[in-house]
Scaffold this active site. Sequence first.
Site, PDB file in Angstrom:
ATOM      1  N   HIS A 118      42.170  32.104  39.231  1.00 44.64           N
ATOM      2  CA  HIS A 118      40.780  31.968  39.661  1.00 44.64           C
ATOM      3  C   HIS A 118      40.373  33.084  40.601  1.00 44.64           C
ATOM      4  O   HIS A 118      41.206  33.817  41.124  1.00 44.64           O
ATOM      5  CB  HIS A 118      40.541  30.594  40.312  1.00 44.64           C
ATOM      6  CG  HIS A 118      41.327  30.327  41.550  1.00 44.64           C
ATOM      7  ND1 HIS A 118      40.957  30.806  42.788  1.00 44.64           N
ATOM      8  CD2 HIS A 118      42.472  29.623  41.751  1.00 44.64           C
ATOM      9  CE1 HIS A 118      41.825  30.394  43.699  1.00 44.64           C
ATOM     10  NE2 HIS A 118      42.764  29.681  43.101  1.00 44.64           N
ATOM     11  N   CYS A 176      48.460  28.567  42.698  1.00 43.05           N
ATOM     12  CA  CYS A 176      47.467  29.201  41.830  1.00 43.05           C
ATOM     13  C   CYS A 176      47.551  30.716  41.978  1.00 43.05           C
ATOM     14  O   CYS A 176      48.192  31.227  42.883  1.00 43.05           O
ATOM     15  CB  CYS A 176      46.054  28.730  42.179  1.00 43.05           C
ATOM     16  SG  CYS A 176      45.721  27.030  41.689  1.00 43.05           S
TER      17      CYS A 176
END
Length: 176
Positions: free
Chosen positions: A136, A152
């Site tokens: 992301h 992440c």
Amino acid sequence: MFATVAFGLAFWLQGAAASERVPRNLGPATGVTVTSEQNYPAGTIVIVSESRTLDLVLSGSHAIRYRIGVGRDGFRWSGVVKIGRKTEWPDWRPPAEMKARVPGLPELVPAGPFNPMGARGIYLYRGKADTLYRIHGTNDQSTVGDFASSGCFRMSNADVIDLYDRVRIGATVVVK
């Protein structure tokens, strides 16, 4: 990151001059074409956590390499997953495990300048199950290129927009 999110939310909720805290650009574009020694099919993403790089294989031995932020100590992982879905300007719902570690996190952070997911979310799946890990963007550029996340992979918003437009759902992601 959590302190940044908490501060950002408190600042926003207090109605202060939020425009002073809103990112004014998408961050740096770090993607460069490299010769890759690995032989993966075009469209494969290869993440090397130790070097904090993400390669999108173009063909044969060529790839676009981006600088990324990865999991801090105790949160790095490896394996092979697939892109299960993609979202522009995603909302963020902290997982239960994260909320247990960081009390006070909200149930939902809507898309916008205080959302830690940034401009795009690429959701990683193992089979039909969401791993809860993402590739992301971020509105906190200082974490890109560092060991900073809970597993992440963070990119500048400029880079994640570029990657998002190039990858397809179902593509393989190899995490080393």
